[in-house]
Motif scaffolding. Sequence first.
Motif: not given
Length: 234
Positions: A5-7, A88-94, A215-218, A220-227
């Motif tokens: 699953a991806s969120l 492309q339209r988002a300021a940040e994506a995680w 399992t993993s992420d890609m 950033s959120w708030g400039g970092v990986s929450p993991l």
Amino acid sequence: MTQVASLSFYRFAGRAARFWALSQMAWARGPLARTPDIGFWKLCGSGKGEGFTPVMFPEVFAIVATWPDEATARARVSEAPVFARYTQRAAEAWTVFLTATSSKGDWSGVAPFEIAAPQPGPLAALTRATVKPVIAAQFWRRVPDISAKIGADANVAFKIGMGEVPLLHQVTFSIWPDEAAMAAFARTGPHAEAIRAVRTEGWFKNELYARFNVTSDMGSWGGVSPLAALKEAA
């Protein structure tokens, strides 16, 4: 193959970008349904808080999806046109990738998550519920304490309240370092009281409770990986 699953979470800055994101709650449905290899999927807005919340937060939107395996999930979230437009339209994506270890109930009449064996490492919890309209006012008087408590818990690495329909179709998602931390929160305080009320007062029309290995992420959120904090602690 193990279902993944991806969120995917997208933060939008500025009125035009946020209006575009809101419009995609309708217009992205067709492109998502036609994305190769996608299984179950949902588009969600977010709430202003860290759990169930009645106040919409127009800055953040999310896509929940399932895929046959992690390689496919990563490729589609990175390259499929509908996901690319969001990025492309988002300021940040995680995006966080998950394998379900338990799932009870249904989401829109579907059991969306295939169960895999638990693995060591961080865990995530997802709750989706349809609030009965006749009890909505009572429900929203009770849940703010839960959002405040989860936000204050030092163990939670990430938390968000989402929804498909404001006030009625609600989703919470949180990430924890281990089973003990997750269970300690669930057994105490306002959350435990709310679980009892769900059963005795019949708050929900239908429910889904799922737990996942992270399992993993890609991205950033708030400039970092929450993991990142969980990896450092491990």
